[in-house]
Design a protein around this motif. Structure first.
Motif, PDB file in Angstrom:
ATOM      1  N   LYS A  12       1.146  -1.013   0.217  1.00 36.09           N
ATOM      2  CA  LYS A  12      -0.145  -0.489  -0.059  1.00 36.09           C
ATOM      3  C   LYS A  12       0.981   0.885  -0.247  1.00 36.09           C
ATOM      4  O   LYS A  12       0.272   2.049  -0.540  1.00 36.09           O
ATOM      5  N   ILE A  13       2.218   1.550   0.226  1.00 36.33           N
ATOM      6  CA  ILE A  13       3.149   2.480   0.713  1.00 36.33           C
ATOM      7  C   ILE A  13       3.322   2.195  -0.690  1.00 36.33           C
ATOM      8  O   ILE A  13       3.626   3.648  -0.847  1.00 36.33           O
ATOM      9  N   ILE A  14       3.910   1.276  -0.985  1.00 41.55           N
ATOM     10  CA  ILE A  14       4.223   1.273  -2.273  1.00 41.55           C
ATOM     11  C   ILE A  14       3.627   1.918  -3.315  1.00 41.55           C
ATOM     12  O   ILE A  14       3.763   3.279  -4.508  1.00 41.55           O
ATOM     13  N   GLY A  15       1.926   1.390  -3.696  1.00 37.74           N
ATOM     14  CA  GLY A  15       1.249   1.975  -4.550  1.00 37.74           C
ATOM     15  C   GLY A  15       1.176   3.602  -4.181  1.00 37.74           C
ATOM     16  O   GLY A  15       0.899   3.877  -6.085  1.00 37.74           O
ATOM     17  N   GLU A  16       1.270   4.035  -3.170  1.00 40.75           N
ATOM     18  CA  GLU A  16       0.806   5.562  -2.520  1.00 40.75           C
ATOM     19  C   GLU A  16       1.511   6.663  -3.245  1.00 40.75           C
ATOM     20  O   GLU A  16       1.736   7.269  -3.943  1.00 40.75           O
ATOM     21  N   TYR A  17       3.801   5.475  -3.152  1.00 40.81           N
ATOM     22  CA  TYR A  17       4.357   6.572  -3.570  1.00 40.81           C
ATOM     23  C   TYR A  17       4.233   6.782  -4.726  1.00 40.81           C
ATOM     24  O   TYR A  17       4.599   7.567  -5.398  1.00 40.81           O
ATOM     25  N   MET A  18       4.144   5.406  -5.628  1.00 40.13           N
ATOM     26  CA  MET A  18       4.076   5.325  -6.821  1.00 40.13           C
ATOM     27  C   MET A  18       3.197   6.151  -7.988  1.00 40.13           C
ATOM     28  O   MET A  18       3.161   7.066  -8.879  1.00 40.13           O
ATOM     29  N   GLY A  19       1.718   6.763  -6.713  1.00 36.44           N
ATOM     30  CA  GLY A  19       1.180   8.010  -7.414  1.00 36.44           C
ATOM     31  C   GLY A  19       1.635   9.014  -7.885  1.00 36.44           C
ATOM     32  O   GLY A  19       1.350   9.220  -8.898  1.00 36.44           O
ATOM     33  N   ASN A  20       2.270   9.316  -7.850  1.00 36.58           N
ATOM     34  CA  ASN A  20       3.000  10.509  -7.399  1.00 36.58           C
ATOM     35  C   ASN A  20       4.827  10.842  -7.920  1.00 36.58           C
ATOM     36  O   ASN A  20       5.820  11.603  -7.896  1.00 36.58           O
ATOM     37  N   HIS A  21       4.971   9.309  -8.337  1.00 37.15           N
ATOM     38  CA  HIS A  21       6.546   9.362  -9.321  1.00 37.15           C
ATOM     39  C   HIS A  21       5.989   8.422 -10.403  1.00 37.15           C
ATOM     40  O   HIS A  21       4.927   7.559 -10.670  1.00 37.15           O
ATOM     41  N   ASP A  22       7.160   8.145 -11.571  1.00 37.53           N
ATOM     42  CA  ASP A  22       7.242   8.253 -12.617  1.00 37.53           C
ATOM     43  C   ASP A  22       7.316   5.921 -12.368  1.00 37.53           C
ATOM     44  O   ASP A  22       8.257   5.773 -12.516  1.00 37.53           O
ATOM     45  N   ARG A  23       5.911   5.575 -12.729  1.00 31.26           N
ATOM     46  CA  ARG A  23       6.250   3.871 -12.242  1.00 31.26           C
ATOM     47  C   ARG A  23       6.646   3.033 -13.805  1.00 31.26           C
ATOM     48  O   ARG A  23       7.869   2.671 -12.572  1.00 31.26           O
ATOM     49  N   ASP A  24       7.178   3.618 -14.198  1.00 35.15           N
ATOM     50  CA  ASP A  24       7.708   3.222 -15.536  1.00 35.15           C
ATOM     51  C   ASP A  24       9.307   2.887 -15.498  1.00 35.15           C
ATOM     52  O   ASP A  24      10.088   2.128 -16.240  1.00 35.15           O
ATOM     53  N   TYR A  25      10.136   4.015 -14.391  1.00 31.69           N
ATOM     54  CA  TYR A  25      11.358   4.246 -13.822  1.00 31.69           C
ATOM     55  C   TYR A  25      11.479   2.762 -13.231  1.00 31.69           C
ATOM     56  O   TYR A  25      12.193   2.427 -12.781  1.00 31.69           O
ATOM     57  N   PHE A  26      10.347   2.173 -11.924  1.00 27.03           N
ATOM     58  CA  PHE A  26      10.763   1.801 -10.867  1.00 27.03           C
ATOM     59  C   PHE A  26      10.025  -0.289 -11.695  1.00 27.03           C
ATOM     60  O   PHE A  26      10.071  -0.341 -12.428  1.00 27.03           O
ATOM     61  N   VAL A  27      10.922  -0.710 -11.021  1.00 29.46           N
ATOM     62  CA  VAL A  27      11.136  -2.713 -11.648  1.00 29.46           C
ATOM     63  C   VAL A  27      10.476  -2.759  -9.940  1.00 29.46           C
ATOM     64  O   VAL A  27      11.646  -3.319  -9.639  1.00 29.46           O
ATOM     65  N   LEU A  28       9.409  -3.407 -10.028  1.00 30.91           N
ATOM     66  CA  LEU A  28       8.487  -3.356  -9.016  1.00 30.91           C
ATOM     67  C   LEU A  28       8.108  -4.950  -8.988  1.00 30.91           C
ATOM     68  O   LEU A  28       8.031  -5.670  -9.735  1.00 30.91           O
ATOM     69  N   ALA A  29       9.375  -5.627  -7.819  1.00 29.97           N
ATOM     70  CA  ALA A  29       9.089  -7.367  -7.292  1.00 29.97           C
ATOM     71  C   ALA A  29       7.552  -7.215  -6.083  1.00 29.97           C
ATOM     72  O   ALA A  29       8.067  -6.830  -5.078  1.00 29.97           O
ATOM     73  N   THR A  30       6.755  -8.658  -6.611  1.00 30.11           N
ATOM     74  CA  THR A  30       5.757  -8.710  -5.412  1.00 30.11           C
ATOM     75  C   THR A  30       6.171 -10.400  -5.246  1.00 30.11           C
ATOM     76  O   THR A  30       6.711 -10.564  -6.360  1.00 30.11           O
ATOM     77  N   LYS A  31       5.447 -10.743  -4.310  1.00 28.16           N
ATOM     78  CA  LYS A  31       5.027 -12.361  -4.172  1.00 28.16           C
ATOM     79  C   LYS A  31       3.776 -12.827  -4.435  1.00 28.16           C
ATOM     80  O   LYS A  31       3.103 -11.939  -3.397  1.00 28.16           O
ATOM     81  N   TYR A  32       3.868 -13.706  -4.147  1.00 27.75           N
ATOM     82  CA  TYR A  32       2.626 -13.987  -3.948  1.00 27.75           C
ATOM     83  C   TYR A  32       2.929 -16.208  -3.021  1.00 27.75           C
ATOM     84  O   TYR A  32       3.913 -16.653  -3.282  1.00 27.75           O
ATOM     85  N   THR A  33       2.295 -16.339  -1.934  1.00 31.08           N
ATOM     86  CA  THR A  33       1.276 -17.820  -1.622  1.00 31.08           C
ATOM     87  C   THR A  33       1.814 -17.478  -0.781  1.00 31.08           C
ATOM     88  O   THR A  33       0.946 -18.232  -0.036  1.00 31.08           O
ATOM     89  N   LEU A  34       1.961 -16.503   0.337  1.00 34.51           N
ATOM     90  CA  LEU A  34       1.979 -17.346   1.798  1.00 34.51           C
ATOM     91  C   LEU A  34       0.363 -16.328   2.728  1.00 34.51           C
ATOM     92  O   LEU A  34       0.182 -15.559   1.286  1.00 34.51           O
TER      93      LEU A  34
END
Length: 340
Positions: free
Chosen positions: A64-86
């Motif tokens: 959620k914090i990263i998502g809010e940060y991305m709203g005010n920054h260049d999303r395409d600059y960042f390479v965003l990695a997340t995970k699923y399973t737990l």
């Protein structure tokens, strides 16, 4: 920072990855939103673009914090990695595990929290020993075809499972795992037995978590700052103390922090490696970033390698035995060459 290709892909990521498991203050620790924003600002200003999170970090607050940060920054600059399973909720029996149903549900929830249309790198977080690996790769490939994920990756999984998966993917034409996330540090080198050789074979980048062994390699435990660590932890045993003392000694020789030495040792290994450095304070991150300017001598590398060496076990140690290499294999190849 410089940039490196992530595995056998054309994706360019910074040479240090920012771990965001501490973004959020749940469980009584971590960085609040403003501090997390400041950490990401400092990282981006240093040229960093590779962020690592997961659906369960801080009960979803990290995303959620990263998502809010991305709203005010260049999303395409960042390479965003997340995970699923737990497990991230208790609504149904399939709210955890590697299965396709959980993957699809978890990714949709992550996209909402991250406030983005796509995830750059999706990791399987931990192997559940239940789901067939072809089910995982087929589902990840479908997400990639849908444009919701760009690249597949895997974490905390036996080498034989990853090898089987990438072999199947290559044969069938699915997207392969391009990165492998595992625990690896001077105190934890067991990944060198099977996981790292496997990653090298498939051209995967290793993204180690806990590269400073939870702060042990900074020397804080030698100074008596045990914090929340349990007295029986391996990070407090004699072997760990000897390794950490060597790190402390070399840091003193170079006039740098202990973390710089531990991270530089890792970055000098003979495989593609991008350490994940976590931070809950800006000054922690800024100190870790300085490791890119540190160079260890061959003698210092040898001292670190020697004090932290592990037994590879069979067949690793067997292959390295001089008699085996020179007499058995050497003699065999000599006979073959003569016959040819």
């Amino acid at each position: 920072m410089n940039y490196k290709l992530l595995g056998r892909s054309g994706l360019k990521v910074s040479e240090l990855c920012l771990g965001t498991m501490g973004f959020g203050t749940e469980a009584g620790w971590g960085a609040d939103k403003d501090t997390s924003f400041a950490i990401m600002d400092a990282y981006a200003n240093a040229g960093g673009n590779f962020l690592d999170t997961a659906n369960v970090y801080k009960l979803g607050t990290s995303e959620k914090i990263i998502g809010e940060y991305m709203g005010n920054h260049d999303r395409d600059y960042f390479v965003l990695a997340t995970k699923y399973t737990l497990k991230d909720n208790t609504t149904n029996p399939n709210a955890s595990g590697n299965n396709r149903k959980n993957m699809m549900r978890s990714v949709e929830e992550s996209l909402k929290r991250l406030k983005t249309d796509f995830i750059d790198v999706l990791y399987l977080h931990i192997w559940d020993s239940i789901t067939p690996v072809d089910e995982v790769l087929r589902a990840m490939d479908d997400l990639i075809k849908q444009g919701k994920v760009n690249y597949a990756a895997i974490s905390d999984t036996p080498a034989w499972v990853v090898a089987k998966g990438n072999t199947l993917a290559e044969l069938i034409g699915w997207s392969q795992f391009i990165a492998l996330q595992v625990e690896y540090s001077l105190l934890a080198r067991t990944a060198e037995r099977e996981l790292i050789p496997m990653a090298k074979h498939f051209g995967m980048t290793v993204t180690p978590w806990a590269p400073l062994a939870g702060g042990a390699l900074t020397g804080k435990y030698l100074r008596g700052d045990h914090g929340r660590i349990k007295p029986e932890s391996k990070r407090l045993n004699e072997r760990s103390r000897n390794i950490t003392q060597t790190v402390v000694d070399i840091a003193a020789e170079l006039g740098v922090s202990e973390g710089h030495v531990a991270l530089n040792w890792m970055r000098r290994q003979e495989f593609s490696c991008i350490p994940i450095v976590g931070a809950t304070k800006v000054d922690q991150l800024l100190d870790n970033l300085k490791t890119v300017d540190v160079t260890l001598s061959q003698d210092q590398l040898k001292r670190l390698n020697d004090v932290s060496a592990i037994e590879l076990g069979f067949p690793g140690d067997f292959f390295n035995e001089e008699g085996v290499r020179t007499n058995s294999f050497g003699g065999f190849y000599d006979r073959v060459e003569k016959r040819v």
